[in-house]
Scaffold this motif. Structure first.
Motif, mmCIF file in Angstrom:
data_model
loop_
_atom_site.group_PDB
_atom_site.id
_atom_site.type_symbol
_atom_site.label_atom_id
_atom_site.label_comp_id
_atom_site.label_asym_id
_atom_site.label_seq_id
_atom_site.Cartn_x
_atom_site.Cartn_y
_atom_site.Cartn_z
ATOM 1 N N MET B 1 -6.713 14.887 -3.083
ATOM 2 C CA MET B 1 -7.569 15.591 -4.063
ATOM 3 C C MET B 1 -7.603 14.799 -5.360
ATOM 4 O O MET B 1 -6.575 14.352 -5.867
ATOM 5 N N LEU B 2 -8.777 14.615 -5.884
ATOM 6 C CA LEU B 2 -8.977 13.848 -7.102
ATOM 7 C C LEU B 2 -8.564 14.706 -8.302
ATOM 8 O O LEU B 2 -9.084 15.787 -8.506
ATOM 9 N N SER B 3 -7.606 14.243 -9.097
ATOM 10 C CA SER B 3 -7.213 15.008 -10.284
ATOM 11 C C SER B 3 -8.201 14.760 -11.411
ATOM 12 O O SER B 3 -8.999 13.816 -11.378
ATOM 13 N N GLU B 4 -8.121 15.627 -12.413
ATOM 14 C CA GLU B 4 -8.996 15.483 -13.580
ATOM 15 C C GLU B 4 -8.794 14.115 -14.225
ATOM 16 O O GLU B 4 -9.737 13.434 -14.607
ATOM 17 N N PHE B 5 -7.534 13.713 -14.334
ATOM 18 C CA PHE B 5 -7.217 12.434 -14.964
ATOM 19 C C PHE B 5 -7.803 11.271 -14.163
ATOM 20 O O PHE B 5 -8.436 10.365 -14.712
ATOM 21 N N ASP B 6 -7.597 11.307 -12.834
ATOM 22 C CA ASP B 6 -8.125 10.234 -11.986
ATOM 23 C C ASP B 6 -9.651 10.202 -12.016
ATOM 24 O O ASP B 6 -10.264 9.136 -12.013
ATOM 25 N N LEU B 7 -10.230 11.394 -12.034
ATOM 26 C CA LEU B 7 -11.687 11.506 -12.065
ATOM 27 C C LEU B 7 -12.243 10.768 -13.289
ATOM 28 O O LEU B 7 -13.175 9.969 -13.187
ATOM 29 N N ILE B 8 -11.639 11.043 -14.439
ATOM 30 C CA ILE B 8 -12.108 10.406 -15.673
ATOM 31 C C ILE B 8 -11.871 8.908 -15.601
ATOM 32 O O ILE B 8 -12.751 8.100 -15.898
ATOM 33 N N GLN B 9 -10.654 8.531 -15.161
ATOM 34 C CA GLN B 9 -10.318 7.109 -15.150
ATOM 35 C C GLN B 9 -11.211 6.338 -14.175
ATOM 36 O O GLN B 9 -11.662 5.241 -14.483
ATOM 37 N N GLN B 10 -11.455 6.918 -12.998
ATOM 38 C CA GLN B 10 -12.201 6.161 -11.979
ATOM 39 C C GLN B 10 -13.702 6.102 -12.243
ATOM 40 O O GLN B 10 -14.350 5.115 -11.927
ATOM 41 N N TYR B 11 -14.237 7.178 -12.774
ATOM 42 C CA TYR B 11 -15.700 7.222 -12.863
ATOM 43 C C TYR B 11 -16.249 7.097 -14.274
ATOM 44 O O TYR B 11 -17.413 6.761 -14.460
ATOM 45 N N PHE B 12 -15.456 7.403 -15.280
ATOM 46 C CA PHE B 12 -16.044 7.464 -16.622
ATOM 47 C C PHE B 12 -15.380 6.563 -17.660
ATOM 48 O O PHE B 12 -15.863 6.461 -18.775
ATOM 49 N N GLN B 13 -14.237 5.959 -17.312
ATOM 50 C CA GLN B 13 -13.582 5.112 -18.303
ATOM 51 C C GLN B 13 -14.012 3.665 -18.093
ATOM 52 O O GLN B 13 -13.911 3.125 -17.004
ATOM 53 N N ARG B 14 -14.489 3.058 -19.144
ATOM 54 C CA ARG B 14 -14.938 1.668 -19.053
ATOM 55 C C ARG B 14 -14.377 0.885 -20.238
ATOM 56 O O ARG B 14 -13.834 1.462 -21.170
ATOM 57 N N PRO B 15 -14.510 -0.421 -20.217
ATOM 58 C CA PRO B 15 -13.995 -1.206 -21.351
ATOM 59 C C PRO B 15 -14.614 -0.737 -22.663
ATOM 60 O O PRO B 15 -15.777 -0.346 -22.710
ATOM 61 N N ARG B 16 -13.833 -0.793 -23.709
ATOM 62 C CA ARG B 16 -14.327 -0.339 -25.011
ATOM 63 C C ARG B 16 -15.291 -1.328 -25.632
ATOM 64 O O ARG B 16 -15.153 -2.520 -25.478
ATOM 65 N N HIS B 17 -16.232 -0.777 -26.351
ATOM 66 C CA HIS B 17 -17.138 -1.605 -27.136
ATOM 67 C C HIS B 17 -16.311 -2.248 -28.249
ATOM 68 O O HIS B 17 -15.594 -1.568 -28.964
ATOM 69 N N PRO B 18 -16.405 -3.558 -28.400
ATOM 70 C CA PRO B 18 -15.510 -4.235 -29.344
ATOM 71 C C PRO B 18 -15.709 -3.815 -30.799
ATOM 72 O O PRO B 18 -14.753 -3.790 -31.567
ATOM 73 N N GLN B 19 -16.937 -3.507 -31.167
ATOM 74 C CA GLN B 19 -17.168 -3.264 -32.591
ATOM 75 C C GLN B 19 -17.135 -1.804 -33.002
ATOM 76 O O GLN B 19 -16.532 -1.445 -33.991
ATOM 77 N N ARG B 20 -17.798 -0.953 -32.218
ATOM 78 C CA ARG B 20 -18.146 0.320 -32.804
ATOM 79 C C ARG B 20 -17.076 1.406 -32.643
ATOM 80 O O ARG B 20 -16.476 1.847 -33.608
ATOM 81 N N ALA B 21 -16.857 1.846 -31.413
ATOM 82 C CA ALA B 21 -15.916 2.952 -31.222
ATOM 83 C C ALA B 21 -14.506 2.393 -31.271
ATOM 84 O O ALA B 21 -14.059 1.715 -30.362
ATOM 85 N N THR B 22 -13.811 2.682 -32.327
ATOM 86 C CA THR B 22 -12.458 2.189 -32.498
ATOM 87 C C THR B 22 -11.569 2.722 -31.384
ATOM 88 O O THR B 22 -10.674 2.059 -30.909
ATOM 89 N N LEU B 23 -11.819 3.933 -31.005
ATOM 90 C CA LEU B 23 -10.984 4.584 -29.997
ATOM 91 C C LEU B 23 -11.900 5.436 -29.146
ATOM 92 O O LEU B 23 -12.658 6.239 -29.662
ATOM 93 N N GLY B 24 -11.848 5.239 -27.840
ATOM 94 C CA GLY B 24 -12.747 5.993 -26.978
ATOM 95 C C GLY B 24 -11.999 7.039 -26.171
ATOM 96 O O GLY B 24 -11.117 7.705 -26.680
ATOM 97 N N ILE B 25 -12.354 7.154 -24.903
ATOM 98 C CA ILE B 25 -11.745 8.142 -24.015
ATOM 99 C C ILE B 25 -10.231 7.951 -23.953
ATOM 100 O O ILE B 25 -9.743 6.849 -23.883
ATOM 101 N N GLY B 26 -9.485 9.042 -23.971
ATOM 102 C CA GLY B 26 -8.053 8.956 -23.758
ATOM 103 C C GLY B 26 -7.209 9.390 -24.934
ATOM 104 O O GLY B 26 -6.001 9.249 -24.907
ATOM 105 N N ASP B 27 -7.829 9.899 -25.987
ATOM 106 C CA ASP B 27 -7.047 10.495 -27.063
ATOM 107 C C ASP B 27 -7.633 11.869 -27.353
ATOM 108 O O ASP B 27 -8.559 12.306 -26.667
ATOM 109 N N ASP B 28 -7.087 12.576 -28.335
ATOM 110 C CA ASP B 28 -7.608 13.910 -28.623
ATOM 111 C C ASP B 28 -9.053 13.851 -29.093
ATOM 112 O O ASP B 28 -9.836 14.750 -28.821
ATOM 113 N N CYS B 29 -9.374 12.808 -29.826
ATOM 114 C CA CYS B 29 -10.743 12.609 -30.305
ATOM 115 C C CYS B 29 -11.129 11.150 -30.093
ATOM 116 O O CYS B 29 -10.268 10.280 -29.988
#
Lengths: 322, 322
Positions: B1-29
């Protein structure tokens, strides 16, 4: 029949904030003017009937809680709340529900001096999606990845009463009506620790932080993983909610360590900051408790008050496996 | 069964944009660093199964459309897209669905060089809530309230094929398979007019704008109301989609004037800006058509090609009364 336009105008449109949101509800987008040289902290939470709240939940409490859980994310970053959007799917446009929901929502928004700047309404199974915006000075945000070996682990407020109330509603635990009512306040009307988070960030005295929504052990686990560290947690030092504190040790340990729905902050700070942490917390009238320490060795070690290892079967909440 | 964490990591987490979003998926904000002296344009849209799309809709198209309708709101303000959050309620974590949805979503995100900066996933009736963020220079945003008497009314692209496809699916209108397929592209894969909106805002040549999502007449009505003006619309000048253009006059008039799901821009501009509008539109390869004019007198007057009044029974889409 209440139209979508009337619904928004009657229940969600309010006078504009004079300074911040240049343009609010009623255009294709809201326009927000960020303060110079500040970063925007952004978080989205979606609440679903039957999952995050019971069917038939009181709409006032639901309005409060929907915004509170989002503000708690801003608190965990140390950001100052600025505004939020609300997207709402409703089975029907019922005046009583909308009146209660909007009153609960705006009472909390007013308490933090923030405004609803835009959103969407549609027909559908009840679903509440709020996105909050806050501001934090560059470099000051409290990140999950910033814990350091040797840090103290701190908890704001108390834990477990929300989980105890849930157990009471489910008849998993026998609770007299007065106790259930007292515990249920923590479940229905959580108060986000915004002032504490802002102060910790501004004073630069905390390292990592997270808000406790899925249970302390699970949420602390995110800090440990992202910081590449471990921790030792004194489970008997965890501050239990007023109702939970009257129950037996096993229940207290289970619900403080992994209850969920607490919306307290878990943060780490160097030992040298102890008195500063206590002074900061006192200045915003928020109790904080030192409950453990960050270790260089990975893994989470649970102990009792005497330091002996505790083997608790605990699990954080996962939306797709539980 | 795919967990919520795995779901996000496998399908929605990608390398960060170098300039704009200082911090993306994976913190409170997420942390976003606004460009100096720019305003943030923010919009939320919620898409519900059975309301905004059919049950069983192809997930790739759904990923595309969910982001497209939000980017269309930024286009209507003339804002440059920067990033978005995604809150997603899913009945189950199905790999095929997540794979298709995330591919459709990111294909469009990549086309506009924006990134997913945060969000939420939960179990529940399928619901997709996206909040988009864009930037626009102060004073340049295209507002619904800025139309002036004497302005030309312009439409980008073509109208009505999405509505024609819906009629085909519902068997309200007989469509051969090839025609249905051609028209349905407009329904399933709308292309937001981001470049045109940005250019109109930056050059300062348009007054008011809105994106056409609920049908032109209804959406133009928002501009008229908020600007305190009226309009005369030459219904026979409305540019019909390629498939709709082959149908009879009554259907063409109805679906161009009040079809819905078009995601084109309707904007107003002074007569003196005609050649500038045409040049700007040509520079971003977006056809635009002059379809009427803004009047000082309130009300919307519909005419045929000869200027004679047309009495069409038209209605914009309302989520709670329709």
């Amino acid at each position: 029949m209440l139209s979508e336009f009337d619904l928004i105008q009657q229940y969600f449109q309010r006078p504009r904030h004079p300074q911040r949101a240049t343009l609010g509800i009623g255009d294709d987008c809201a326009l927000l003017t960020p303060s110079p040289a500040m970063q925007m902290a952004i978080s989205s939470d979606m609440l679903v009937e039957g999952r995050h709240f019971f069917a038939g939940e009181d709409p006032y409490r639901l309005g409060h809680k929907s915004l509170a859980v989002n503000l708690s994310d801003l608190a965990a970053m140390g950001a100052r709340p600025v505004g939020f959007t609300l997207a709402l799917a409703l089975p029907a446009a019922e005046r009583d529900w909308l009146d209660g929901f909007s009153r609960g929502l705006f009472a909390l928004a007013d308490a933090f001096n923030i405004e609803l700047i835009g959103g969407d309404t549609t027909k559908g199974p009840l679903n509440i999606c709020i996105t909050v915006f806050g501001e934090v000075a560059p470099g000051q945000a409290l990140r999950r990845s910033a814990a350091q070996a040797g840090d103290d682990i701190w908890i704001s407020g108390t834990l477990g009463d929300a989980r105890l109330a849930l157990a009471g509603y489910r008849h998993e635990v026998a609770l007299d009506p007065a106790s259930l009512q007292a515990a249920a306040v923590r479940m229905h009307l959580p108060v986000p620790r915004v002032e504490l988070g802002m102060l910790l960030a501004r004073q630069g005295i905390a390292h990592a932080a997270i808000d406790i929504s899925d249970g302390l052990v699970g949420d602390l686990g995110h800090i440990l993983k992202q910081s590449g560290v471990g921790a030792t947690l004194n489970v008997d030092a965890l501050p239990a909610g007023a109702v939970l504190a009257t129950r037996d040790t096993a229940l207290r340990r289970a619900y403080t360590a992994a209850g969920g729905d607490d919306y307290e902050l878990c943060f780490t700070a160097p030992v040298s900051a102890r008195s500063a942490i206590l002074a900061a917390a006192a200045s915003v009238a928020t109790p904080v408790t030192h409950v453990g320490s960050i270790d260089a060795a990975s893994g989470l070690r649970l102990t009792d008050a005497g330091g002996a290892a505790l083997a608790l079967q605990l699990q954080g909440f996962d939306h797709f496996t539980s």
